[in-house]
Design a protein around this motif. Structure first.
Motif, mmCIF file in Angstrom:
data_model
loop_
_atom_site.group_PDB
_atom_site.id
_atom_site.type_symbol
_atom_site.label_atom_id
_atom_site.label_comp_id
_atom_site.label_asym_id
_atom_site.label_seq_id
_atom_site.Cartn_x
_atom_site.Cartn_y
_atom_site.Cartn_z
ATOM 1 N N ALA A 1 8.451 -7.382 -9.405
ATOM 2 C CA ALA A 1 9.746 -7.785 -9.636
ATOM 3 C C ALA A 1 10.523 -6.844 -9.822
ATOM 4 N N SER A 2 10.345 -5.845 -10.697
ATOM 5 C CA SER A 2 11.160 -4.605 -10.902
ATOM 6 C C SER A 2 11.418 -3.920 -9.468
ATOM 7 N N TRP A 3 10.105 -3.629 -8.845
ATOM 8 C CA TRP A 3 10.592 -2.802 -7.516
ATOM 9 C C TRP A 3 11.485 -3.541 -6.611
ATOM 10 N N ASP A 4 11.382 -4.984 -6.412
ATOM 11 C CA ASP A 4 12.192 -5.775 -5.455
ATOM 12 C C ASP A 4 13.732 -5.682 -6.004
ATOM 13 N N ALA A 5 13.777 -5.747 -7.492
ATOM 14 C CA ALA A 5 15.277 -5.980 -8.027
ATOM 15 C C ALA A 5 15.844 -4.539 -7.696
ATOM 16 N N GLU A 6 15.084 -3.684 -7.982
ATOM 17 C CA GLU A 6 15.494 -2.140 -7.845
ATOM 18 C C GLU A 6 16.140 -1.711 -6.466
ATOM 19 N N TYR A 7 15.233 -2.274 -5.634
ATOM 20 C CA TYR A 7 15.474 -2.088 -4.168
ATOM 21 C C TYR A 7 16.611 -2.694 -3.488
ATOM 22 N N ALA A 8 16.870 -3.852 -4.068
ATOM 23 C CA ALA A 8 17.808 -4.673 -3.696
ATOM 24 C C ALA A 8 19.292 -4.073 -4.053
ATOM 25 N N ASP A 9 19.268 -3.513 -5.399
ATOM 26 C CA ASP A 9 20.437 -3.048 -5.938
ATOM 27 C C ASP A 9 20.765 -1.744 -5.217
ATOM 28 N N VAL A 10 19.859 -0.818 -4.998
ATOM 29 C CA VAL A 10 19.817 0.489 -4.242
ATOM 30 C C VAL A 10 20.330 0.121 -2.608
ATOM 31 N N MET A 11 19.907 -1.084 -2.100
ATOM 32 C CA MET A 11 20.307 -1.299 -0.888
ATOM 33 C C MET A 11 22.032 -1.776 -0.799
ATOM 34 N N ARG A 12 22.303 -2.526 -1.844
ATOM 35 C CA ARG A 12 23.775 -2.985 -1.895
ATOM 36 C C ARG A 12 24.529 -1.728 -2.145
ATOM 37 N N PHE A 13 24.102 -0.971 -2.962
ATOM 38 C CA PHE A 13 24.962 0.370 -3.386
ATOM 39 C C PHE A 13 25.191 1.210 -1.842
ATOM 40 N N LEU A 14 24.092 1.350 -1.096
ATOM 41 C CA LEU A 14 24.260 2.288 -0.092
ATOM 42 C C LEU A 14 24.951 1.592 1.164
ATOM 43 N N VAL A 15 24.842 0.354 1.320
ATOM 44 C CA VAL A 15 25.676 -0.506 2.057
ATOM 45 C C VAL A 15 27.359 -0.345 1.660
ATOM 46 N N ALA A 16 27.455 -0.622 0.486
ATOM 47 C CA ALA A 16 28.839 -0.593 0.036
ATOM 48 C C ALA A 16 29.280 0.731 -0.085
ATOM 49 N N ILE B 1 18.492 4.080 6.119
ATOM 50 C CA ILE B 1 18.889 3.523 4.869
ATOM 51 C C ILE B 1 17.784 2.859 4.241
ATOM 52 N N GLY B 2 16.981 2.104 4.840
ATOM 53 C CA GLY B 2 15.644 1.708 4.360
ATOM 54 C C GLY B 2 14.632 2.688 3.887
ATOM 55 N N MET B 3 14.586 3.718 4.608
ATOM 56 C CA MET B 3 13.735 5.022 3.973
ATOM 57 C C MET B 3 14.205 5.264 2.865
ATOM 58 N N LEU B 4 15.651 5.590 2.562
ATOM 59 C CA LEU B 4 16.045 6.044 1.483
ATOM 60 C C LEU B 4 16.101 5.147 0.189
ATOM 61 N N CYS B 5 16.229 3.735 0.515
ATOM 62 C CA CYS B 5 15.953 2.736 -0.302
ATOM 63 C C CYS B 5 14.387 3.067 -0.989
ATOM 64 N N LEU B 6 13.442 2.961 -0.063
ATOM 65 C CA LEU B 6 12.014 3.147 -0.378
ATOM 66 C C LEU B 6 11.700 4.206 -1.450
ATOM 67 N N VAL B 7 12.198 5.379 -0.958
ATOM 68 C CA VAL B 7 11.911 6.287 -1.905
ATOM 69 C C VAL B 7 12.659 6.611 -3.041
ATOM 70 N N THR B 8 14.070 6.111 -3.374
ATOM 71 C CA THR B 8 14.917 5.855 -4.420
ATOM 72 C C THR B 8 14.148 4.860 -5.123
ATOM 73 N N LEU C 1 0.902 -1.240 -0.062
ATOM 74 C CA LEU C 1 -0.227 -0.014 -0.082
ATOM 75 C C LEU C 1 0.966 1.279 -0.149
ATOM 76 N N ASP C 2 1.882 1.136 0.737
ATOM 77 C CA ASP C 2 2.913 2.350 0.905
ATOM 78 C C ASP C 2 3.586 2.280 -0.368
ATOM 79 N N ARG C 3 3.917 1.496 -0.869
ATOM 80 C CA ARG C 3 4.618 1.593 -2.230
ATOM 81 C C ARG C 3 3.892 2.306 -3.356
ATOM 82 N N GLY C 4 2.741 2.232 -3.456
ATOM 83 C CA GLY C 4 1.747 3.105 -4.275
ATOM 84 C C GLY C 4 1.642 4.523 -3.952
ATOM 85 N N THR C 5 1.840 4.919 -2.724
ATOM 86 C CA THR C 5 1.747 6.006 -2.114
ATOM 87 C C THR C 5 3.106 6.873 -2.682
#
Length: 237
Positions: free
Chosen positions: A172-187, A141-148, A50-54
């Motif tokens: 699937a596109s959302w999940d893949a991008e979220y995972a990439d952004v999370m990896r980027f931020l952690v690195a 980090i999680g908040m920035l991942c969601l917004v990004t 629900l929040d994703r759509g918002t």
């Protein structure tokens, strides 16, 4: 990963509200009852969808102007999203500023719209949820991942607005991008801890419009701490 973040947030809220009995009950029940734990995760997952759509809706109102999209949206999307290009700002000479990721105006704008805006905003009600480092509040980090990811999906929807993509493909596109952004931020955090902290603090400063937000729970607690209850009601009007 998404569900774990929401569950962690709920845990913090329970602790902040001093509802220890409820917190202990949920913790015990989750450990003993697998079906109950699955139900809790399902609730978190539904809330997230629900929040994703918002988040995406708020980003979609800004991406065309931010990225200068025109009728050639698909080609522009491919160029922006290659190597996370959409997170980097552009210098006055039109060169990409790779040293300042997430410093495009759209990032603090979408953060503000979803987490800082209004008297009942997440940031105001749960100010203690924001990490502090070097004396500065930061965006989690999680908040920035969601917004990004919301910004990415808003670009994605515009690029493919004439195609009927299934809900499953979009998820699937959302999940893949979220995972990439999370990896980027952690690195990024691992390679430059102080630079990462400075970046997250700048995003907080811009998204909060410079306000030092205080948790509503803490406001009540701090106000009560100042009262001498032996003298309560003894003054004159």
């Amino acid at each position: 990963m998404h569900e774990a973040g929401i569950l962690e947030d709920c845990t913090r809220r329970l602790q902040e509200d001093n509802d220890k009995a409820l917190f202990k009950f949920i913790r015990r029940r989750i450990r003993k009852d697998v079906d109950y734990a699955k139900d809790i995760i399902a609730i978190a997952d539904e809330r997230l969808h629900l929040d994703r759509g918002t988040y995406k809706h708020s980003a979609k109102n800004l991406v065309r102007t931010e990225y200068g999209l025109d009728e050639n949206n698909l080609q522009a999307f491919l160029g922006l999203t290659d190597q996370l290009g959409y997170i980097f700002p552009v210098k006055p000479n039109n060169a990409i500023d790779y040293d300042n990721p997430f410093m495009r105006p759209i990032f603090p704008q979408v953060l503000y719209e979803n987490f800082f805006k209004g008297p009942q905003s997440f940031a105001l009600c749960y100010a203690a949820s924001f990490p502090v480092a070097h004396g500065r509040k930061e965006i989690p980090i999680g908040m920035l991942c969601l917004v990004t990811t919301a910004i990415y999906m808003a670009l994605h929807d515009i690029a493919y607005e004439n195609d009927r993509l299934s809900i499953q493909r979009k998820a699937a596109s959302w999940d893949a991008e979220y995972a990439d952004v999370m990896r980027f931020l952690v690195a990024l955090k691992n390679k430059s801890p102080y630079g990462f902290s400075t970046m997250m603090a700048k995003l907080y400063e811009q998204a909060s419009h410079g306000q030092q937000l205080q948790s509503r729970v803490n406001r009540v607690r701090d106000a009560l701490a100042k009262i001498n209850f032996d003298k309560l009601g003894t003054g004159s009007l």
